[in-house]
Design a protein around this motif. Structure first.
Motif: not given
Length: 89
Positions: A28-29, A31-34, A37
């Motif tokens: 989830r992090g 996906k949100t850019g936290i 990748k």
């Protein structure tokens, strides 16, 4: 993370040993850019650059240090004050 570990790749179990959260929270992090990748190393092989994970750990560590110093500047923290009061009693 030692300088040797800053070069190369880490698989998900290795990343989660260093950054202990659930797999779903990690994805989830991402996906949100936290979180950084992943890199595809093969058809069924995903890994993260060790340097990216090292930077993430440093960033989180710095944020925690800033947060702690902001919460407890020059005055004693509330917890320390409570302990002092209990010691007197």
């Amino acid at each position: 993370m030692s300088s040797q570990q800053k070069v190369g790749f880490l698989r998900l179990p290795q990343v989660l040993e260093l950054f202990p959260i659930s797999k779903s929270a990690w994805w989830r992090g991402i996906k949100t850019g936290i979180y950084p990748k992943p890199v595809r190393l093969g058809e069924r092989c995903t890994a993260w650059r060790a340097s990216d994970i090292s930077e993430l750990l440093e960033r989180v560590s710095n944020q925690n240090a800033e947060k702690e110093s902001a919460e407890c500047p020059a005055k004693p923290c509330a917890a320390a004050a409570k302990e002092a009061n209990h010691a007197k009693a």
